[in-house]
Structure formats: C-alpha cells, structure tokens
Design a protein around this motif. Structure first.
Motif, PDB file in Angstrom:
ATOM      1  N   TRP A 136       0.801  -1.151   0.026  1.00  0.00           N
ATOM      2  CA  TRP A 136      -0.009  -0.033   0.114  1.00  0.00           C
ATOM      3  C   TRP A 136       0.977   1.343  -0.115  1.00  0.00           C
ATOM      4  CZ3 TRP A 136      -3.518  -2.439   4.324  1.00  0.00           C
ATOM      5  CH2 TRP A 136      -4.352  -3.137   3.800  1.00  0.00           C
ATOM      6  N   LYS A 137       1.972   1.260   0.826  1.00  0.00           N
ATOM      7  CA  LYS A 137       2.800   2.195   0.755  1.00  0.00           C
ATOM      8  C   LYS A 137       3.205   2.665  -0.802  1.00  0.00           C
ATOM      9  CE  LYS A 137       7.522   3.830   1.902  1.00  0.00           C
ATOM     10  NZ  LYS A 137       8.859   3.496   2.503  1.00  0.00           N
ATOM     11  N   GLN A 138       3.766   1.407  -1.603  1.00  0.00           N
ATOM     12  CA  GLN A 138       4.366   1.626  -2.856  1.00  0.00           C
ATOM     13  C   GLN A 138       2.966   2.165  -3.850  1.00  0.00           C
ATOM     14  OE1 GLN A 138       7.283   1.320  -3.377  1.00  0.00           O
ATOM     15  NE2 GLN A 138       7.500   1.094  -5.745  1.00  0.00           N
ATOM     16  N   GLN A 139       1.857   1.925  -3.436  1.00  0.00           N
ATOM     17  CA  GLN A 139       0.806   2.532  -4.328  1.00  0.00           C
ATOM     18  C   GLN A 139       0.505   3.649  -4.026  1.00  0.00           C
ATOM     19  OE1 GLN A 139      -2.191  -0.700  -3.678  1.00  0.00           O
ATOM     20  NE2 GLN A 139      -1.210  -2.074  -5.133  1.00  0.00           N
ATOM     21  N   GLY A 140       0.814   4.335  -2.712  1.00  0.00           N
ATOM     22  CA  GLY A 140       0.319   5.794  -2.423  1.00  0.00           C
ATOM     23  C   GLY A 140      -0.901   5.410  -1.588  1.00  0.00           C
ATOM     24  N   ARG A 141      -1.147   4.476  -1.029  1.00  0.00           N
ATOM     25  CA  ARG A 141      -2.315   4.403  -0.442  1.00  0.00           C
ATOM     26  C   ARG A 141      -2.189   4.878   1.341  1.00  0.00           C
ATOM     27  NH1 ARG A 141      -6.484   3.555  -3.892  1.00  0.00           N
ATOM     28  NH2 ARG A 141      -6.190   1.779  -5.137  1.00  0.00           N
ATOM     29  N   LEU A 142      -0.995   5.166   1.742  1.00  0.00           N
ATOM     30  CA  LEU A 142      -0.790   5.364   3.068  1.00  0.00           C
ATOM     31  C   LEU A 142      -0.579   6.704   3.336  1.00  0.00           C
ATOM     32  CD1 LEU A 142       0.910   2.079   4.213  1.00  0.00           C
ATOM     33  CD2 LEU A 142      -1.684   2.469   4.105  1.00  0.00           C
ATOM     34  N   LEU A 143      -1.032   7.515   4.403  1.00  0.00           N
ATOM     35  CA  LEU A 143      -0.644   8.966   4.673  1.00  0.00           C
ATOM     36  C   LEU A 143       0.957   8.720   5.339  1.00  0.00           C
ATOM     37  CD1 LEU A 143      -1.865  11.747   4.717  1.00  0.00           C
ATOM     38  CD2 LEU A 143      -2.458  11.332   7.246  1.00  0.00           C
ATOM     39  N   HIS A 144       1.846   9.586   4.876  1.00  0.00           N
ATOM     40  CA  HIS A 144       2.955   9.589   5.636  1.00  0.00           C
ATOM     41  C   HIS A 144       2.951  10.477   6.831  1.00  0.00           C
ATOM     42  CE1 HIS A 144       5.795   7.924   2.217  1.00  0.00           C
ATOM     43  NE2 HIS A 144       4.336   7.148   2.446  1.00  0.00           N
ATOM     44  N   TYR A 145       3.032   9.820   8.313  1.00  0.00           N
ATOM     45  CA  TYR A 145       2.671  10.558   9.264  1.00  0.00           C
ATOM     46  C   TYR A 145       3.535   9.979  10.191  1.00  0.00           C
ATOM     47  CZ  TYR A 145       0.526  12.463  13.258  1.00  0.00           C
ATOM     48  OH  TYR A 145       0.162  12.945  14.503  1.00  0.00           O
ATOM     49  N   LYS A 146       4.297  10.886  11.218  1.00  0.00           N
ATOM     50  CA  LYS A 146       4.958  10.266  12.176  1.00  0.00           C
ATOM     51  C   LYS A 146       4.392  10.796  13.767  1.00  0.00           C
ATOM     52  CE  LYS A 146       9.486  10.302   9.473  1.00  0.00           C
ATOM     53  NZ  LYS A 146      10.660  10.703   9.430  1.00  0.00           N
ATOM     54  N   PRO A 147       3.815   9.911  14.420  1.00  0.00           N
ATOM     55  CA  PRO A 147       3.319  10.358  15.758  1.00  0.00           C
ATOM     56  C   PRO A 147       4.100  10.909  16.606  1.00  0.00           C
ATOM     57  CG  PRO A 147       2.350   8.162  14.769  1.00  0.00           C
ATOM     58  CD  PRO A 147       3.433   8.451  13.996  1.00  0.00           C
ATOM     59  N   ALA A 148       3.809  11.376  17.684  1.00  0.00           N
ATOM     60  CA  ALA A 148       4.804  11.721  18.805  1.00  0.00           C
ATOM     61  C   ALA A 148       5.255  10.674  19.221  1.00  0.00           C
ATOM     62  CB  ALA A 148       4.071  12.549  19.739  1.00  0.00           C
ATOM     63  N   GLY A 149       6.709  10.647  19.807  1.00  0.00           N
ATOM     64  CA  GLY A 149       7.534   9.587  20.061  1.00  0.00           C
ATOM     65  C   GLY A 149       8.053   8.324  18.770  1.00  0.00           C
ATOM     66  N   ALA A 298      -8.662  12.509  13.631  1.00  0.00           N
ATOM     67  CA  ALA A 298      -9.086  11.490  14.505  1.00  0.00           C
ATOM     68  C   ALA A 298      -7.886  10.297  14.355  1.00  0.00           C
ATOM     69  CB  ALA A 298     -10.223  11.192  14.522  1.00  0.00           C
ATOM     70  N   ALA A 299      -7.562   9.949  13.269  1.00  0.00           N
ATOM     71  CA  ALA A 299      -6.734   8.899  12.816  1.00  0.00           C
ATOM     72  C   ALA A 299      -5.545   8.960  13.346  1.00  0.00           C
ATOM     73  CB  ALA A 299      -6.730   8.504  11.295  1.00  0.00           C
ATOM     74  N   LYS A 300      -5.033  10.226  13.316  1.00  0.00           N
ATOM     75  CA  LYS A 300      -3.789  10.871  13.792  1.00  0.00           C
ATOM     76  C   LYS A 300      -3.652  10.664  15.576  1.00  0.00           C
ATOM     77  CE  LYS A 300      -2.358  13.608   9.930  1.00  0.00           C
ATOM     78  NZ  LYS A 300      -1.817  15.134   9.835  1.00  0.00           N
ATOM     79  N   LEU A 301      -4.796  11.076  16.032  1.00  0.00           N
ATOM     80  CA  LEU A 301      -5.000  11.049  17.625  1.00  0.00           C
ATOM     81  C   LEU A 301      -4.985   9.638  17.799  1.00  0.00           C
ATOM     82  CD1 LEU A 301      -5.895  12.043  20.098  1.00  0.00           C
ATOM     83  CD2 LEU A 301      -8.211  11.938  19.535  1.00  0.00           C
ATOM     84  N   PHE A 302      -5.643   8.768  17.327  1.00  0.00           N
ATOM     85  CA  PHE A 302      -5.606   7.083  17.559  1.00  0.00           C
ATOM     86  C   PHE A 302      -4.241   6.837  17.567  1.00  0.00           C
ATOM     87  CE2 PHE A 302      -6.234   2.663  16.640  1.00  0.00           C
ATOM     88  CZ  PHE A 302      -7.296   2.372  17.796  1.00  0.00           C
ATOM     89  N   LEU A 303      -3.360   7.071  16.651  1.00  0.00           N
ATOM     90  CA  LEU A 303      -2.022   6.592  16.523  1.00  0.00           C
ATOM     91  C   LEU A 303      -1.124   7.065  17.923  1.00  0.00           C
ATOM     92  CD1 LEU A 303      -2.671   5.346  13.889  1.00  0.00           C
ATOM     93  CD2 LEU A 303      -0.830   6.014  12.937  1.00  0.00           C
ATOM     94  N   ASN A 304      -1.318   8.449  17.823  1.00  0.00           N
ATOM     95  CA  ASN A 304      -0.543   9.222  19.077  1.00  0.00           C
ATOM     96  C   ASN A 304      -0.902   8.625  20.441  1.00  0.00           C
ATOM     97  OD1 ASN A 304       1.162  11.949  18.184  1.00  0.00           O
ATOM     98  ND2 ASN A 304      -0.280  11.461  16.600  1.00  0.00           N
ATOM     99  N   TRP A 305      -2.208   8.342  20.641  1.00  0.00           N
ATOM    100  CA  TRP A 305      -2.580   7.675  21.977  1.00  0.00           C
ATOM    101  C   TRP A 305      -2.014   6.245  22.027  1.00  0.00           C
ATOM    102  CZ3 TRP A 305      -6.545   3.749  22.501  1.00  0.00           C
ATOM    103  CH2 TRP A 305      -7.172   3.474  23.587  1.00  0.00           C
TER     104      TRP A 305
END
Length: 384
Positions: A136-149, A298-305
C-alpha cells in the motif's frame, strides 16, 4: 483466554523491501479512474517531523473535523477490541469510534476491494498482514505521518518515512496449565510430542493464520518433519482463531494450547513458553492512516494515543515497540530475544508463494481447516 489473545492488546516487523508486492494481481487491483491515492509520487501529510501537538490538542481538532473515527483491526472475535474502545472512549468521550474486528486476511482484501470500488470505510488499519503495508505504501495508499514518540520506536517497528508504525508487540508460542504440568517443570516445544500429552493439546490451525503458520514453520525447521508427524498423532483439538487454544486451557478443557498469545510476566495459572534455545515468534502489529481517510485528524489522534508512554507501559505482555519503555523485571526488550525471530516474520509474510507451500503442507499433516470464522462474516463494508 480472550484477555491474552494477541489481538486484544491495544493495537498492535522489520521493514520489508519497498517493492514487495507492489503490484497486486487480484481482482481488487484495478481502481476506478480518478481514484485518489493511487500514485506514490506525492502522499499527503509528509513524513518529516514528528507530531508536536498534545493529545488534547489533537482531540479538539478531531472534534472540529467531525468527531468520528473508523478503525479496521485484525482479531479473532467481535469483542476482542472492547478494551481498546472503552479506554479510548474514557480518554476522548466525545469522539465517535467505530472499531471493527476481523481476521487480517479478510480485512486487507476488503480494503483492497473498497479501494477498487471507491467505497473506502476505515480511516485506520491495524493488521497482522505486514506485507500489505509495504504494498500500500508503494501504491500511495498510506498517509506518511510520524506520531509523537516515533523517533523512540525501534527501527524494526516503523517505516522510515512514516507510512506505517507498529503500535504494539505480539508474541506467539504455546502455553500450559502450570498446576497440571508442575511449577518446577518447564515444557519446550520438543515436549509437545510426548505421548503423555496425547489428547490434552489444543491448537489453532497453522494453515488458517499466518502467524501460527510461521510459528509451526519454525518448529518444523528446528525439530524436523518427524516432530510434525508426531504432533499430528497427538489427537490435537484444532480450531480456528488464535484465541481458541488459550480458551481451552483457561477453561480447563486442555492442558496445553499451541499457536496463541500470552504473557511471560505477572501472576497467571498458565506458563507462556519463551524458553532459551527454543523458537517462539513476535512481531509489531502495524497500523497506518489511509491516504483517503475521511477523518484524518482523529486517525492521527488514535496513533498518538496508542504510541504514548502511558499506553505502551500498559502492554499486557510487558513488551513495547518503544526503546524508552523498560520491560518489567525478568523481561528483555523483545528485539533482544533471538529466538523470537522478530526480523523473520516480515520476510516470511512477504513471500506469499512460500506461505502457500507451508499452508498446503500442514494441511497434509493436520487436515483441512474446518469451522466458521470466529469474528463472523462481516461482508464488504462493515462500519459504513
């Protein structure tokens, strides 16, 4: 045993080659014209610095965005993530979380089909099918995002560009009733073929769950095919769902449960085997925000949590994906256990032809998989 299943942890591999499974040949590969996110050239979000907003700031932004979140999570039973939902709701009471549990091998193709039909439902995916995240990364399906930590997450458990991150460690082995076996005795996989335990073993089908399959492949490589044949002669109670072996042991129906998760720390009536010199397996359960997510904040919140030190310190098995979280006394960080094969499982999952050969070979020894899927049959668009 549901409390000890690997998919009951709050969420939960070494990075694969970027091109692994970049091109899907299945029926879900074709996406409608104009489908956003099919190009890997310019993913939204960027993969630069880590998130600097606090959980409360992200929470407020998520509510302003609409206050909804849909997560597809790999698991064995519909209620297996109820603890996650309750904890998230207690921390963020105004956010509407829908969390759908199914076998990862059904969730991933469900998401592929939703891509192909323009009907995407989830914002976050957290699956055992590690190979999908690289595809999915190769297909561009995933948002590139780095949560805190993110910088504190072990290198084996994150994509360098932030396309995915593992939010929890899951370990698979076998467990047994300590009182029946004897507290002074430590069983190893070699002991599973002792005639003493004939008729007293429950196991998940290895050819129904790729993590159980990898565990059994390690047993076959370590002890030989004669061990597999002798295990097949043990009158084993096979069932679908990696929760089933533990439930049989905790329920007093069997002495030994093979192909399930557990904890090597804390008071328990069972012993979870991670004996030196004998194989078990562990991985980081990967999670990602989808590029086409409707509820990105909200998705970013979930990963950070999930990556927060509070949540990581609360891991049921004591292991964390973070290098700055110290395991309980008696444990080492999971990547220090050579017999856990942390690097091996992602490589195994990437070679789908080899996976199929292992599945069909074990079917010859143990028979075909029988029984309905334990999460039920959820159709094409659960959570919509």
């Amino acid at each position: 045993m549901s409390s000890l299943s690997r998919r009951h942890v709050l969420a939960t591999g070494a990075a694969l080659g970027a091109g692994a499974f970049a091109a899907s040949t299945g029926p879900a590969a074709a996406a409608p014209a104009g489908d956003r996110g099919t190009s890997a050239s310019a993913p939204r979000g960027g993969g630069g610095r880590e998130e600097t907003r606090t959980l409360d700031e992200l929470y407020r932004a998520a509510l302003a965005e609409g206050g909804k979140l849909v997560v597809y999570a790999g698991g064995d039973t519909p209620t297996q993530q109820d603890g996650t939902k309750a904890a998230f709701k207690a921390r963020f009471p105004e956010l509407d979380l829908t969390l759908i549990v199914d076998y990862s091998k059904y969730h991933d193709v469900r998401v592929d089909n939703q891509f192909a039909t323009g009907t995407l439902v989830p914002d976050v995916v957290q699956f055992q099918t590690l190979q999908d995240f690289d595809r999915w990364k190769q297909q561009g399906r995933l948002l590139h995002y780095k949560p805190a930590g993110f910088s504190k997450v072990h290198e084996a458990f994150k994509d360098p560009q932030g396309a995915w991150v593992a939010t929890g460690v899951i370990a698979f082995s076998f467990l047994y009733d300590t009182a029946t076996v004897g507290a002074a005795r430590r069983l190893t996989p070699r002991d599973l073929v002792d005639p003493q335990w004939k008729g007293r073993i429950a196991s998940a089908y290895p050819h129904d769950d790729d993590a159980v399959l990898y565990l059994f492949s390690l047993y076959a490589r370590t002890y030989g095919w004669d061990w597999v044949a002798r295990f097949a002669a043990q009158d084993v109670q096979f069932a679908r769902g990696s929760n089933s072996p533990g439930e049989a042991v905790f329920g007093g129906r069997k002495t030994i449960g093979v192909g399930t998760a557990g904890s090597a720390v804390g008071a328990s009536p069972v012993t979870f085997s991670i004996a030196d010199g004998h194989p078990f397996m562990a991985w980081g359960q990967r999670a990602a925000v989808l590029e086409q997510a409707k509820n990105t904040t909200a998705a970013k919140l979930f990963l950070n949590w999930q990556l927060s030190t509070q949540m990581q310190n609360g891991s049921f098995n004591g292991w964390s994906v973070r290098t700055d979280v110290t395991p309980p006394a008696g444990l080492k960080p999971i990547w220090e256990y050579r017999n856990a094969h942390v690097d091996g499982f992602p490589r195994f999952m990437a070679d789908r032809a080899e996976v199929e050969r292992w599945k069909q070979t074990f079917a010859l020894y143990f028979g075909e998989v029988k029984g309905d899927p334990t999460p039920g049959r959820l159709g094409l668009h659960p959570g919509a």
